[in-house]
Scaffold this motif. Structure first.
Motif, short mmCIF file in Angstrom:
data_model
loop_
_atom_site.label_atom_id
_atom_site.label_comp_id
_atom_site.label_asym_id
_atom_site.label_seq_id
_atom_site.Cartn_x
_atom_site.Cartn_y
_atom_site.Cartn_z
N HIS A 18 0.79 -1.23 0.00
CA HIS A 18 0.00 0.00 0.00
C HIS A 18 0.82 1.28 0.00
O HIS A 18 0.24 2.36 -0.07
CB HIS A 18 -0.92 0.02 1.23
CG HIS A 18 -1.67 -1.24 1.44
ND1 HIS A 18 -1.50 -2.04 2.55
CD2 HIS A 18 -2.58 -1.87 0.66
CE1 HIS A 18 -2.27 -3.10 2.46
NE2 HIS A 18 -2.94 -3.03 1.33
N GLY A 19 2.13 1.20 0.14
CA GLY A 19 2.92 2.43 0.17
C GLY A 19 2.58 3.26 1.38
O GLY A 19 3.06 3.00 2.49
N ASN A 20 1.72 4.28 1.20
CA ASN A 20 1.47 5.25 2.27
C ASN A 20 0.33 4.83 3.20
O ASN A 20 -0.56 5.60 3.52
CB ASN A 20 1.18 6.64 1.71
CG ASN A 20 -0.09 6.71 0.87
OD1 ASN A 20 -0.23 5.95 -0.08
ND2 ASN A 20 -0.99 7.61 1.20
N CYS A 21 0.38 3.58 3.67
CA CYS A 21 -0.50 3.19 4.77
C CYS A 21 0.19 3.55 6.08
O CYS A 21 1.36 3.94 6.10
CB CYS A 21 -0.86 1.71 4.71
SG CYS A 21 0.53 0.60 4.96
N LEU A 22 -0.52 3.39 7.17
CA LEU A 22 0.04 3.75 8.48
C LEU A 22 1.33 3.00 8.75
O LEU A 22 2.34 3.60 9.16
CB LEU A 22 -1.00 3.47 9.57
CG LEU A 22 -0.61 3.83 11.00
CD1 LEU A 22 -0.37 5.32 11.15
CD2 LEU A 22 -1.69 3.36 11.98
N GLU A 23 1.33 1.68 8.52
CA GLU A 23 2.55 0.90 8.74
C GLU A 23 3.66 1.36 7.81
O GLU A 23 4.82 1.51 8.23
CB GLU A 23 2.26 -0.59 8.52
CG GLU A 23 3.49 -1.47 8.72
CD GLU A 23 3.18 -2.95 8.72
OE1 GLU A 23 2.50 -3.41 9.65
OE2 GLU A 23 3.59 -3.66 7.78
N GLY A 24 3.32 1.61 6.55
CA GLY A 24 4.33 2.01 5.56
C GLY A 24 4.96 3.35 5.85
O GLY A 24 6.10 3.61 5.44
N MET A 25 4.24 4.21 6.58
CA MET A 25 4.75 5.55 6.85
C MET A 25 5.28 5.73 8.27
O MET A 25 6.13 6.59 8.51
CB MET A 25 3.64 6.58 6.62
CG MET A 25 3.11 6.60 5.19
SD MET A 25 4.36 6.98 3.93
CE MET A 25 4.37 8.77 4.01
N ALA A 26 4.76 4.94 9.22
CA ALA A 26 5.04 5.25 10.63
C ALA A 26 5.71 4.13 11.43
O ALA A 26 6.12 4.36 12.56
CB ALA A 26 3.74 5.65 11.33
N ALA A 27 5.81 2.93 10.89
CA ALA A 27 6.45 1.84 11.63
C ALA A 27 7.95 2.07 11.75
O ALA A 27 8.54 2.88 11.02
CB ALA A 27 6.17 0.50 10.95
N GLY A 28 8.58 1.33 12.66
CA GLY A 28 10.02 1.47 12.88
C GLY A 28 10.86 1.39 11.61
O GLY A 28 11.72 2.25 11.38
N PRO A 29 10.64 0.38 10.75
CA PRO A 29 11.45 0.29 9.52
C PRO A 29 11.28 1.50 8.60
O PRO A 29 12.22 1.89 7.91
CB PRO A 29 10.93 -0.99 8.86
CG PRO A 29 10.42 -1.82 9.99
CD PRO A 29 9.82 -0.83 10.95
N ALA A 30 10.09 2.11 8.60
CA ALA A 30 9.88 3.30 7.77
C ALA A 30 10.70 4.47 8.30
O ALA A 30 11.25 5.26 7.52
CB ALA A 30 8.39 3.67 7.75
N ILE A 31 10.80 4.58 9.62
CA ILE A 31 11.63 5.64 10.22
C ILE A 31 13.09 5.43 9.82
O ILE A 31 13.79 6.35 9.39
CB ILE A 31 11.47 5.65 11.75
CG1 ILE A 31 10.02 5.98 12.14
CG2 ILE A 31 12.45 6.63 12.39
CD1 ILE A 31 9.73 5.81 13.63
N GLU A 32 13.54 4.18 9.95
CA GLU A 32 14.95 3.88 9.66
C GLU A 32 15.28 4.09 8.18
O GLU A 32 16.36 4.60 7.83
CB GLU A 32 15.27 2.44 10.08
CG GLU A 32 16.74 2.12 10.04
CD GLU A 32 17.07 0.77 10.66
OE1 GLU A 32 18.27 0.42 10.66
OE2 GLU A 32 16.16 0.06 11.13
N LYS A 33 14.35 3.73 7.29
CA LYS A 33 14.61 3.91 5.85
C LYS A 33 14.73 5.39 5.50
O LYS A 33 15.52 5.77 4.64
CB LYS A 33 13.49 3.27 5.03
CG LYS A 33 13.63 1.77 4.87
CD LYS A 33 12.59 1.19 3.94
CE LYS A 33 12.77 -0.32 3.82
NZ LYS A 33 11.75 -0.95 2.98
N ARG A 34 13.94 6.23 6.14
CA ARG A 34 14.01 7.66 5.89
C ARG A 34 15.31 8.27 6.39
O ARG A 34 15.97 9.03 5.70
CB ARG A 34 12.89 8.38 6.66
CG ARG A 34 11.58 8.50 5.98
CD ARG A 34 10.77 9.45 6.88
NE ARG A 34 9.38 9.41 6.55
CZ ARG A 34 8.52 8.52 7.03
NH1 ARG A 34 8.92 7.58 7.85
NH2 ARG A 34 7.25 8.56 6.68
N LEU A 35 15.64 7.97 7.66
CA LEU A 35 16.66 8.74 8.38
C LEU A 35 17.97 7.99 8.57
O LEU A 35 18.95 8.58 9.05
CB LEU A 35 16.10 9.16 9.74
CG LEU A 35 14.80 9.98 9.68
CD1 LEU A 35 14.27 10.22 11.08
CD2 LEU A 35 15.02 11.30 8.96
#
Length: 289
Positions: free
Chosen positions: A173-190
């Motif tokens: 889904h890309g921009n679902c809650l998990e895709g945007m806010a889960a731990g791995p999403a934070i790590e991939k961004r930053l």
């Protein structure tokens, strides 16, 4: 004695509790293959076989929750390939022919908070875990809210923040809650895990916005008495206030909720929510067997 199994994607946490729901022993095993992990689980409970009267299981999913289904008690289409179509309840029943309660891992945590924690005495409770993944469970008058299957609340779509160019890490889904806010999403961004970020990291305001969108959607769909946010991300204590502020801005006075400090909260039981929930579900399974 009652048994508890929190079956997570990274580890299984097994525990034994007494009639008062006091945890007597707790161990954890890495989630590898069903053959390896389940052998350790069964060996642990065999020590208590003469006293064990029921077991509660809260499992990663998706799982089959319908008792009249040919695959009731199975983990179904999980991305963990070794566990696809694994007969979890059947395997445990073979070793321990006693009442077994079966639900999702986040439902078990929700039940723990409903019986012993922030949901005690309330009729409608919603619980989310925001960590390696995002999942949600809801209870209404002591019953899980579910239909053809269990909810997958962690995959609700969220509106990307204007300052966030990240497209989401969920392959479905890309921009679902998990895709945007889960731990791995934070790590991939930053390039850092959430626990490595300072409190004044600007991204936390973006993270809070996504969690607030989750609370907003939940409020308008279910109007629960309380929304509980657990998981590793919410161990950042500064997050709750940020979520409160973002939530009130999103609702914009449209509905009157309970006071936000009592309405959007973190778990009273902290990391014990799932274990205590599974023990309580085991007790219920024995009572109704």
């Amino acid at each position: 004695m009652y048994g508890s199994i929190e079956a997570g994607g990274t580890k299984f946490v097994c525990a034994i509790g007494d009639e008062e729901m006091t945890i007597k022993e707790r161990v954890s095993f890495p989630t590898t293959t069903p053959e390896e992990t389940m052998a350790l689980v069964i060996d642990f409970f065999k020590k208590y076989e003469d006293q064990l009267v029921g077991i509660g299981i809260g499992s990663f999913g998706p799982i089959d929750i319908h008792r009249d289904s040919a695959t009731y008690g199975y983990i179904t289409s999980t991305p963990k390939l070794a566990w696809q179509n694994f007969d979890f309840v059947g395997t445990m029943k073979q070793a321990f022919p006693i009442p077994i309660a079966w639900t999702t891992d986040v439902n078990a945590a929700a039940y723990g908070e409903y019986v012993f924690g922030k949901g005690k005495g309330l009729s409608s409770v919603v619980y989310y875990t925001i960590g390696t993944g995002v999942g949600g469970g809801a209870l209404q008058d002591g019953r899980f809210v579910e239909g053809f299957s269990h909810p997958e609340m962690g995959h609700m779509l969220v509106v990307p923040h204007p300052d966030d160019s990240f497209e989401g890490s969920c392959p479905f889904h890309g921009n679902c809650l998990e895709g945007m806010a889960a731990g791995p999403a934070i790590e991939k961004r930053l390039g850092k895990k959430g626990q490595e970020l300072s409190e004044d990291e600007p991204f936390w305001s973006i993270e809070a916005e996504y969690i607030a969108q989750c609370a907003y959607n939940t409020t308008l769909m279910l109007s629960p008495d309380v929304i509980i946010f657990g998981g590793g991300v919410m161990k950042q204590r500064h997050m709750v206030e940020k979520v409160h502020q973002a939530f009130e801005r999103l609702v914009n006075g449209y509905v009157k909720t309970p006071a936000v400090a009592d309405y959007i909260v973190t778990p009273e039981l902290e990391d014990n929510a799932g274990t205590l929930g599974c023990l309580a579900l085991a007790r219920e399974a024995v009572l109704h067997s």
